[in-house]
Design an enzyme around this catalytic site. Sequence first.
Site, PDB file in Angstrom:
ATOM      1  N   LYS A   1     -11.245  -3.399  -1.994  1.00  0.00           N
ATOM      2  CA  LYS A   1     -12.215  -2.058  -2.032  1.00  0.00           C
ATOM      3  C   LYS A   1     -11.335  -0.986  -1.832  1.00  0.00           C
ATOM      4  CE  LYS A   1     -13.510  -2.934   2.759  1.00  0.00           C
ATOM      5  NZ  LYS A   1     -12.602  -2.626   3.748  1.00  0.00           N
TER       6      LYS A   1
ATOM      7  N   LYS B   1      -5.583  -9.366  -5.799  1.00  0.00           N
ATOM      8  CA  LYS B   1      -6.792  -9.535  -4.965  1.00  0.00           C
ATOM      9  C   LYS B   1      -7.951  -8.716  -5.061  1.00  0.00           C
ATOM     10  CE  LYS B   1      -6.768  -7.190  -0.565  1.00  0.00           C
ATOM     11  NZ  LYS B   1      -6.664  -6.626   0.785  1.00  0.00           N
TER      12      LYS B   1
ATOM     13  N   LYS C   1       0.665  -1.251  -0.101  1.00  0.00           N
ATOM     14  CA  LYS C   1       0.137  -0.008  -0.006  1.00  0.00           C
ATOM     15  C   LYS C   1       0.852   1.287  -0.062  1.00  0.00           C
ATOM     16  CE  LYS C   1      -4.357  -1.857   1.538  1.00  0.00           C
ATOM     17  NZ  LYS C   1      -5.427  -1.952   2.409  1.00  0.00           N
TER      18      LYS C   1
END
Length: 342
Positions: free
Chosen positions: A211, A208, A119
């Site tokens: 969201k 993956k 991230k």
Amino acid sequence: MGKPIILTGIRSNGDLTLGNYLGAMLPLAKLQARHANAYKFNMFVPDLHSFTTPINHQDLYSNTIRNLKMFIAAGLNTEHQETYIYRQSFIPAHAELTWILDCFVYFGELNRMTQFKDKSENKNTVSVGLFNYPVLMAADILLYGAQYVPVGEDQRQHLELARDIAIRMNNLFKSDLFIVPEAWNEQLKFAGLNKGVRIRSFKNPNKKMSKSVIDPGTILLTDDPEEASKKIMAATTDSVGEINFDFATQPGISNIIQIIALLRDVPLNEVIAQWQGKHSYGDLKQEAAELVHKFLTTFQQKTSQIEDSYVDELLNRDEALMRQVANAKLLEVQQLVGLRRN
Ligand code: TYM
């Protein structure tokens, strides 16, 4: 000692995906149905975790309530006497315990977390909250002494860190300070799985379904069922021309097979046996598209029938109770580290 605890949480940082449903919501509802008499169930929204990466803050509060409704729609029985639903930020002990634990967790440990690496990659600015995320997650688990924590494969490393922190604190201060959550393999066994659940994007089956990174292969739980079916029919597959279950060589096909098994609630091997060696990718997609269409239609109908006032009532009741549980554990920690008189 009371009954052991099964606990899980889903952040309210965006629209929930089919991955959230199959990786966390459905497993919790199934465990609750199977073990209703033997365990307590904590289902919470880690709202403080929800902006470790940027979000639209105007939506946060309503997303939190909607997530709770979705858990109920997914089958979580809130009438069960020992099921508790709550929001992390309404129980200040989570944040306080995090600070204390922070002083016993090493920079190198957090720096090794793959989710942090993924991230923060190629970002100009990375929040300290993103770095510290796993420690808050450990506090969420350890405050209540959860034994089982049904989460998707992407959370495995965070769960293992929570175990390491519990063991370390127990060695340093008091052997029974924290209940150490079960190791990953035990978690899988308990959930009746032989592998962690990791639902992939239909467009990029090596990634993956997420969201925080929405792509045309993400299915949201709020998607129009027709549109969702189309996304599946357009799923990226491969040029092998024969159906095999192997994520390394045929990730798109394998993802679809896994989703079919989870939605039909049958063993993976049964679905593999049904499709293995066949040639029509279209037929396989068609089965998944119909299952997802049917699932979304029912799920959305159920979600829309749950009133805000019902959720508010549950939250008021359970948050008062959970504050007491969490504060008692926090006080024990505060005493052991010398912040409070013994
Ligand atoms: P979040 O909101 O990112 O994800 C919520 C749950 O959904 C699972 N999940 C998936 N499972 C399978 N395939 C996917 N594509 C997929 N995407 C998401 C996640 O594994 C997770 O179980 N850090 C947690 C929230 C949390 C938490 C906790 C969970 C905070 N504190 C304490 C358990 C216990 C998270 O990943 O949220």
